[in-house]
Design a protein around this motif. Structure first.
Motif, mmCIF file in Angstrom:
data_model
loop_
_atom_site.group_PDB
_atom_site.id
_atom_site.type_symbol
_atom_site.label_atom_id
_atom_site.label_comp_id
_atom_site.label_asym_id
_atom_site.label_seq_id
_atom_site.Cartn_x
_atom_site.Cartn_y
_atom_site.Cartn_z
ATOM 1 N N ASN A 34 22.277 3.099 45.191
ATOM 2 C CA ASN A 34 23.258 3.568 45.425
ATOM 3 C C ASN A 34 23.255 2.664 46.821
ATOM 4 O O ASN A 34 23.742 2.203 47.995
ATOM 5 C CB ASN A 34 23.678 5.060 46.143
ATOM 6 C CG ASN A 34 25.075 5.227 46.583
ATOM 7 O OD1 ASN A 34 25.998 5.234 46.394
ATOM 8 N ND2 ASN A 34 24.328 6.292 47.878
ATOM 9 N N PRO A 35 21.927 2.672 48.528
ATOM 10 C CA PRO A 35 21.402 2.564 49.398
ATOM 11 C C PRO A 35 21.707 0.971 49.375
ATOM 12 O O PRO A 35 21.755 0.442 50.095
ATOM 13 C CB PRO A 35 20.217 3.016 49.503
ATOM 14 C CG PRO A 35 19.387 4.010 48.454
ATOM 15 C CD PRO A 35 20.418 3.776 47.441
ATOM 16 N N VAL A 36 20.991 0.396 48.136
ATOM 17 C CA VAL A 36 21.409 -1.007 48.115
ATOM 18 C C VAL A 36 22.766 -1.328 48.138
ATOM 19 O O VAL A 36 22.888 -2.962 49.036
ATOM 20 C CB VAL A 36 20.898 -1.551 46.393
ATOM 21 C CG1 VAL A 36 20.661 -3.046 46.606
ATOM 22 C CG2 VAL A 36 18.620 -1.019 46.202
ATOM 23 N N ARG A 37 23.107 -1.062 47.066
ATOM 24 C CA ARG A 37 25.003 -1.451 47.535
ATOM 25 C C ARG A 37 25.798 -0.927 48.572
ATOM 26 O O ARG A 37 26.549 -1.715 49.116
ATOM 27 C CB ARG A 37 25.927 -0.857 45.425
ATOM 28 C CG ARG A 37 25.568 0.616 46.223
ATOM 29 C CD ARG A 37 26.504 1.316 44.275
ATOM 30 N NE ARG A 37 26.105 2.430 44.228
ATOM 31 C CZ ARG A 37 27.189 3.126 43.430
ATOM 32 N NH1 ARG A 37 27.385 2.632 42.431
ATOM 33 N NH2 ARG A 37 27.545 4.374 43.640
ATOM 34 N N ALA A 38 25.082 -0.217 49.180
ATOM 35 C CA ALA A 38 25.589 0.414 50.789
ATOM 36 C C ALA A 38 25.647 -0.816 51.126
ATOM 37 O O ALA A 38 26.647 -0.898 52.092
ATOM 38 C CB ALA A 38 25.538 1.387 50.688
ATOM 39 N N ILE A 41 27.568 -3.641 51.003
ATOM 40 C CA ILE A 41 28.630 -4.341 51.906
ATOM 41 C C ILE A 41 28.392 -3.973 53.251
ATOM 42 O O ILE A 41 30.089 -4.729 53.568
ATOM 43 C CB ILE A 41 29.290 -2.777 51.234
ATOM 44 C CG1 ILE A 41 29.602 -2.543 49.212
ATOM 45 C CG2 ILE A 41 30.890 -2.677 51.665
ATOM 46 C CD1 ILE A 41 30.208 -1.376 48.813
ATOM 47 N N ALA A 42 27.635 -3.592 53.881
ATOM 48 C CA ALA A 42 27.743 -2.524 55.210
ATOM 49 C C ALA A 42 27.414 -4.829 55.531
ATOM 50 O O ALA A 42 27.516 -4.887 56.987
ATOM 51 C CB ALA A 42 27.052 -2.082 55.162
ATOM 52 N N LEU A 62 28.713 6.729 47.078
ATOM 53 C CA LEU A 62 28.488 5.838 47.644
ATOM 54 C C LEU A 62 29.788 6.181 48.919
ATOM 55 O O LEU A 62 29.608 5.267 50.215
ATOM 56 C CB LEU A 62 29.334 4.997 47.055
ATOM 57 C CG LEU A 62 29.898 3.502 47.721
ATOM 58 C CD1 LEU A 62 28.451 2.576 48.046
ATOM 59 C CD2 LEU A 62 30.586 2.461 46.805
ATOM 60 N N SER A 63 30.623 6.967 49.019
ATOM 61 C CA SER A 63 31.725 7.569 49.500
ATOM 62 C C SER A 63 30.923 7.688 51.457
ATOM 63 O O SER A 63 31.132 7.394 52.516
ATOM 64 C CB SER A 63 32.576 8.260 49.121
ATOM 65 O OG SER A 63 33.228 7.645 48.450
ATOM 66 N N GLU A 64 29.464 9.119 50.810
ATOM 67 C CA GLU A 64 28.803 9.570 51.815
ATOM 68 C C GLU A 64 27.885 8.715 52.072
ATOM 69 O O GLU A 64 27.592 8.339 53.485
ATOM 70 C CB GLU A 64 28.071 10.495 51.401
ATOM 71 C CG GLU A 64 29.410 11.771 50.935
ATOM 72 C CD GLU A 64 27.972 13.223 50.805
ATOM 73 O OE1 GLU A 64 27.035 12.749 51.734
ATOM 74 O OE2 GLU A 64 28.896 14.296 50.464
ATOM 75 N N ALA A 65 27.667 7.610 51.950
ATOM 76 C CA ALA A 65 27.012 6.160 51.936
ATOM 77 C C ALA A 65 27.676 5.780 53.047
ATOM 78 O O ALA A 65 26.661 5.445 54.685
ATOM 79 C CB ALA A 65 26.247 5.307 51.426
ATOM 80 N N LEU A 66 28.807 5.262 52.938
ATOM 81 C CA LEU A 66 29.501 4.274 53.679
ATOM 82 C C LEU A 66 29.917 5.140 54.930
ATOM 83 O O LEU A 66 30.285 4.888 55.820
ATOM 84 C CB LEU A 66 31.162 3.858 52.922
ATOM 85 C CG LEU A 66 30.213 2.916 51.633
ATOM 86 C CD1 LEU A 66 31.291 2.313 51.186
ATOM 87 C CD2 LEU A 66 29.597 1.657 52.230
ATOM 88 N N TYR A 67 30.366 6.217 54.796
ATOM 89 C CA TYR A 67 30.437 7.570 56.162
ATOM 90 C C TYR A 67 29.309 7.362 57.137
ATOM 91 O O TYR A 67 29.426 7.591 58.364
ATOM 92 C CB TYR A 67 30.614 8.468 55.319
ATOM 93 C CG TYR A 67 31.002 9.260 56.696
ATOM 94 C CD1 TYR A 67 32.495 9.444 57.148
ATOM 95 C CD2 TYR A 67 30.387 10.787 57.027
ATOM 96 C CE1 TYR A 67 33.110 10.801 57.853
ATOM 97 C CE2 TYR A 67 30.318 11.561 58.000
ATOM 98 C CZ TYR A 67 31.731 11.469 58.895
ATOM 99 O OH TYR A 67 32.054 12.481 59.804
ATOM 100 N N VAL A 117 39.228 -2.206 53.340
ATOM 101 C CA VAL A 117 37.812 -2.445 52.453
ATOM 102 C C VAL A 117 38.379 -1.786 51.443
ATOM 103 O O VAL A 117 38.857 -0.327 51.603
ATOM 104 C CB VAL A 117 36.536 -1.990 53.442
ATOM 105 C CG1 VAL A 117 35.355 -2.627 51.629
ATOM 106 C CG2 VAL A 117 36.121 -2.875 54.062
ATOM 107 N N VAL A 118 38.478 -2.031 50.283
ATOM 108 C CA VAL A 118 38.186 -1.341 48.385
ATOM 109 C C VAL A 118 37.073 -1.355 48.075
ATOM 110 O O VAL A 118 36.773 -2.473 48.247
ATOM 111 C CB VAL A 118 38.958 -1.695 48.412
ATOM 112 C CG1 VAL A 118 39.198 -0.422 46.633
ATOM 113 C CG2 VAL A 118 40.636 -1.463 48.217
#
Length: 233
Positions: A34-38, A41-42, A62-67, A117-118
């Motif tokens: 999850n941290p890798v894919r977030a 994206i960022a 993922l939602s929380e990581a992007l938040y 972003v989606v």
């Protein structure tokens, strides 16, 4: 019920929904990647202040990581148990994320071309019609918005690694999590995106080591991979 929903897949993940936030449980691999894919994206779009939709958000990892990176996040999932878990966890940690038990079909009726972003990660291999889901993601995306998809390649290596290895040898995923015939070759997913008016930007491998529990982005598309695209204006 929506024709692009597989009730067996919903039940499969609903049965273990209470394990979403256990970093050593059934979803341990997702906690590792999850941290890798977030971060991926960022790094490809400045997400701070952007409206992001996380399609098939599950328990909200993922939602929380992007938040946490400054995005305005909405998460949707067709499983009520997943949405309940995501809501409870985000409220417990004072994160203002909007979660809805709704399909992408239903959301389009009120939020067509709404999001900057989606993301739809590890979802397309769990629906009857992945092409239709990709089109829905595009319909929810603003012109020039960013789309991020991830899934598993379909080849003998992915069968050995993602099913035999992950589910039966290393036991890092529950048995039956994946069905080989639902895996998608990168060329197939890229074709669905282009038909949905998404311009391809990049395809990267997402490597997970089940022995050392490490993850990284690389150029090997043999098993897990991510695709980034931008919607044509």
């Amino acid at each position: 019920m929506n024709d692009n929903i597989d009730q067996n897949e919903i039940n499969k993940f609903a049965d273990i929904a209470d394990k979403w936030w256990d970093p050593s449980g059934e979803f341990k691999p997702l906690h590792i990647i999850n941290p890798v894919r977030a971060k991926y994206i960022a790094e490809r779009c400045n997400i701070k202040g952007l409206n992001i939709l996380d399609v098939g958000c599950g328990g909200g990892l993922l939602s929380e990581a992007l938040y946490d990176m400054g995005a305005i996040v909405t998460g949707i999932d067709v499983s009520e148990r997943n949405i309940n878990i995501a809501n409870i966890h985000s409220k417990k940690h004072n994160k203002k994320i909007k979660y809805y038990k709704v399909s992408s079909d239903d959301l389009i009726k009120e939020k067509r071309e709404f999001f900057d972003v989606v993301t739809c990660l590890e979802v397309v291999e769990h629906v009857p019609d992945p092409k239709y889901l990709v089109q829905n993601c595009s319909d929810l995306l603003k012109p020039n918005g960013h789309m991020f998809l991830s899934t598993i390649n379909r080849n003998p290596r992915s069968f050995i690694t993602a099913i035999l290895g992950a589910e039966y040898i290393f036991n890092v995923l529950p048995q039956g999590t994946h069905e080989y015939h639902k895996f998608l070759k990168p060329s197939e997913l890229a074709s669905f995106m282009m038909q949905a008016k998404i311009r391809l930007e990049e395809t990267k491998g997402l490597f997970y080591n089940p022995i050392f529990h490490k993850a990284k982005i690389n150029d090997d598309l043999g098993v897990n991979y991510m695709i980034h695209g931008i919607k044509n204006d």
